[in-house]
Design a protein around this motif. Structure first.
Motif, PDB file in Angstrom:
ATOM      1  N   GLY A   1      -8.380 -35.658 -55.940  1.00 12.73           N
ATOM      2  CA  GLY A   1      -8.317 -34.204 -55.914  1.00 12.73           C
ATOM      3  C   GLY A   1      -7.454 -33.659 -54.797  1.00 12.73           C
ATOM      4  O   GLY A   1      -7.259 -32.446 -54.688  1.00 12.73           O
TER       5      GLY A   1
ATOM      6  N   VAL B   1     -10.119 -38.352 -66.103  1.00  5.27           N
ATOM      7  CA  VAL B   1      -9.472 -38.719 -64.857  1.00  5.27           C
ATOM      8  C   VAL B   1      -9.330 -40.235 -64.825  1.00  5.27           C
ATOM      9  O   VAL B   1     -10.173 -40.953 -65.382  1.00  5.27           O
TER      10      VAL B   1
ATOM     11  N   GLN C   1      -5.837 -26.716 -62.064  1.00  4.22           N
ATOM     12  CA  GLN C   1      -4.855 -27.179 -61.095  1.00  4.22           C
ATOM     13  C   GLN C   1      -4.475 -26.068 -60.123  1.00  4.22           C
ATOM     14  O   GLN C   1      -4.678 -24.884 -60.391  1.00  4.22           O
TER      15      GLN C   1
ATOM     16  N   ARG D   1      -4.446 -37.533 -54.966  1.00  7.22           N
ATOM     17  CA  ARG D   1      -4.379 -38.035 -56.340  1.00  7.22           C
ATOM     18  C   ARG D   1      -5.135 -37.034 -57.204  1.00  7.22           C
ATOM     19  O   ARG D   1      -6.100 -36.425 -56.763  1.00  7.22           O
ATOM     20  N   ASP D   2      -4.689 -36.851 -58.463  1.00  9.92           N
ATOM     21  CA  ASP D   2      -5.357 -35.901 -59.343  1.00  9.92           C
ATOM     22  C   ASP D   2      -6.821 -36.255 -59.523  1.00  9.92           C
ATOM     23  O   ASP D   2      -7.188 -37.429 -59.680  1.00  9.92           O
TER      24      ASP D   2
ATOM     25  N   SER E   1      -0.944 -24.933 -57.890  1.00  9.87           N
ATOM     26  CA  SER E   1       0.490 -25.174 -57.734  1.00  9.87           C
ATOM     27  C   SER E   1       1.011 -24.713 -56.388  1.00  9.87           C
ATOM     28  O   SER E   1       2.200 -24.850 -56.085  1.00  9.87           O
TER      29      SER E   1
ATOM     30  N   ALA F   1      -7.468 -28.926 -67.677  1.00 10.52           N
ATOM     31  CA  ALA F   1      -7.604 -29.258 -66.260  1.00 10.52           C
ATOM     32  C   ALA F   1      -7.418 -27.989 -65.446  1.00 10.52           C
ATOM     33  O   ALA F   1      -6.707 -27.067 -65.852  1.00 10.52           O
TER      34      ALA F   1
ATOM     35  N   ARG G   1      -1.540 -29.988 -58.486  1.00  8.47           N
ATOM     36  CA  ARG G   1      -2.588 -30.951 -58.193  1.00  8.47           C
ATOM     37  C   ARG G   1      -3.887 -30.517 -58.865  1.00  8.47           C
ATOM     38  O   ARG G   1      -4.298 -29.371 -58.746  1.00  8.47           O
ATOM     39  N   THR G   2      -4.517 -31.442 -59.586  1.00 12.89           N
ATOM     40  CA  THR G   2      -5.841 -31.222 -60.149  1.00 12.89           C
ATOM     41  C   THR G   2      -6.872 -31.523 -59.075  1.00 12.89           C
ATOM     42  O   THR G   2      -6.897 -32.617 -58.527  1.00 12.89           O
ATOM     43  N   GLN G   3      -7.720 -30.542 -58.759  1.00 16.77           N
ATOM     44  CA  GLN G   3      -8.707 -30.718 -57.708  1.00 16.77           C
ATOM     45  C   GLN G   3      -9.918 -31.515 -58.205  1.00 16.77           C
ATOM     46  O   GLN G   3     -10.021 -31.862 -59.372  1.00 16.77           O
TER      47      GLN G   3
END
Length: 349
Positions: A124, A135, A11, A127-128, A13, A9, A77-79
């Motif tokens: 994104g 996902v 991400q 929420r991830d 930070s 993934a 967070r995963t965009q």
């Protein structure tokens, strides 16, 4: 279900430049109650990816604060909002018949359960999202596009850009035979607005830059104006009787200067601020002509369902400018920021 327990993934930070994007192994998410797990085939980029990464949305009362589009983010967070893929597993309470179906995820997090609820969050962001191999998403927000003639890349190009554009068109009440002005027409939302307005039967005048005029015309614009020249003068000459609807992602000075371009009862719909968020206009041009200035953020469930019906029938064909592997997410975002392309940029996890 993926036999591995980890996935790749991209991400963030913290807020910052492209350097804050990191490819990292993370656990494969487990779908909860009324959720599904989607193996990501393609995930499209949007300006909101850049602004979320930068924290460029500000806060009420503090426009320079670093924040996501709905406030402070939870890190890491995963965009990635725009996902097309295949359902590989379902959580409790979900029909197992969804497994194996090719789907598009509605990325909005809504304020309520109704069909016209407003979005208050985004995949994104709150929420991830889909800059990953897998996902999770609410089962009622995955739409089966197995039989669509569109490619996975084209399907991934739809949710945010075309959902936002269709939300603008619906909130602006654009009807067949009316005249629409589209600003920022070579960008993701702008090009979508050109295609959708043309498909609705409107006469479409679009604003773009010199090197992209032909591409915007090919997308369906009847007339294309060069933003390097005086846009208001050109727009007035292109539609001497005025515009029923302006679909605007630029804002800035254009709102105040361009409001007199509206016909009686015209609607100026704003869904972006590429030209600046500090706007002023002569309010007499508003009330004396029964005009409306409408804010439009993304779409509703009703709008998105309509968009998916168009996609099932192949009635719109998103333009994909380029694709990148997941590990080149930073390079893809840099390319997006340069705005030298026409159409959508897509990652392949």
């Amino acid at each position: 279900m993926n036999p591995s327990t980890t996935m790749r993934a991209v991400q963030i930070s913290e807020h910052g430049g492209p350097e804050v994007l990191h490819l990292t192994p993370v656990p494969v998410p487990t779908p909860g109650d009324d959720e599904v797990l989607v193996e990501v085939a393609a995930v499209a980029l949007n300006n909101t990816d850049l602004w979320t990464r930068e924290g460029a949305y500000g806060l009420a009362g503090d426009p320079d604060a670093r924040a996501g589009w709905r406030g402070p983010l939870d890190f890491p967070r995963t965009q990635g909002a725009d996902v097309a893929g295949r359902v590989t597993a379902v959580g409790p309470g979900v029909d197992t018949g969804l497994v194996g179906r090719r789907v598009v995820v509605d990325p909005a997090l809504y304020a309520g359960d109704g069909p016209d609820a407003h979005p208050v969050g985004l995949l994104g962001s709150e929420r991830d999202g889909g800059y990953a191999e897998y996902v999770t998403a609410p089962a009622d927000q995955v739409h089966d596009l197995t039989r669509s003639p569109l490619t996975d890349d084209q399907l991934a190009s739809l949710p945010t850009a075309y959902g936002t554009a269709l939300g603008m068109i619906e909130r602006g009440g654009l009807a067949p035979g009316e005249t629409a002005l589209v600003t920022g027409a070579s960008g993701g939302v702008g090009l979508a607005a050109v295609q959708l307005a043309r498909a609705r039967g409107a006469h479409v005048v679009a604003v773009s830059s010199g090197s992209k005029l032909d591409a915007v015309r090919d997308a369906g614009a009847h007339q294309v104006l060069d933003r390097a020249r005086d846009v208001v003068d050109q727009a007035g000459a292109a539609a001497p009787d005025g515009y029923d609807v302006v679909l605007d992602v630029v804002a800035g000075d254009l709102v105040g200067d361009g409001l007199p371009l509206l016909r009686e009862g015209g609607r100026w719909v704003v869904a972006g601020a590429l030209g600046g968020y500090d706007v002023s206009f002569d309010v007499r041009r508003l009330y004396l002509h029964n005009a409306q200035v409408v804010g439009s953020s993304m779409h509703t469930r009703t709008h998105f369902t309509l968009l998916m019906e168009l996609a099932r029938g192949g009635e719109i064909a998103p333009v994909v400018a380029a694709t990148f592997p997941l590990e080149q997410a930073a390079a893809a975002q840099e390319e997006l920021a340069r705005r030298g392309h026409v159409g959508k940029l897509v990652l392949h996890p």
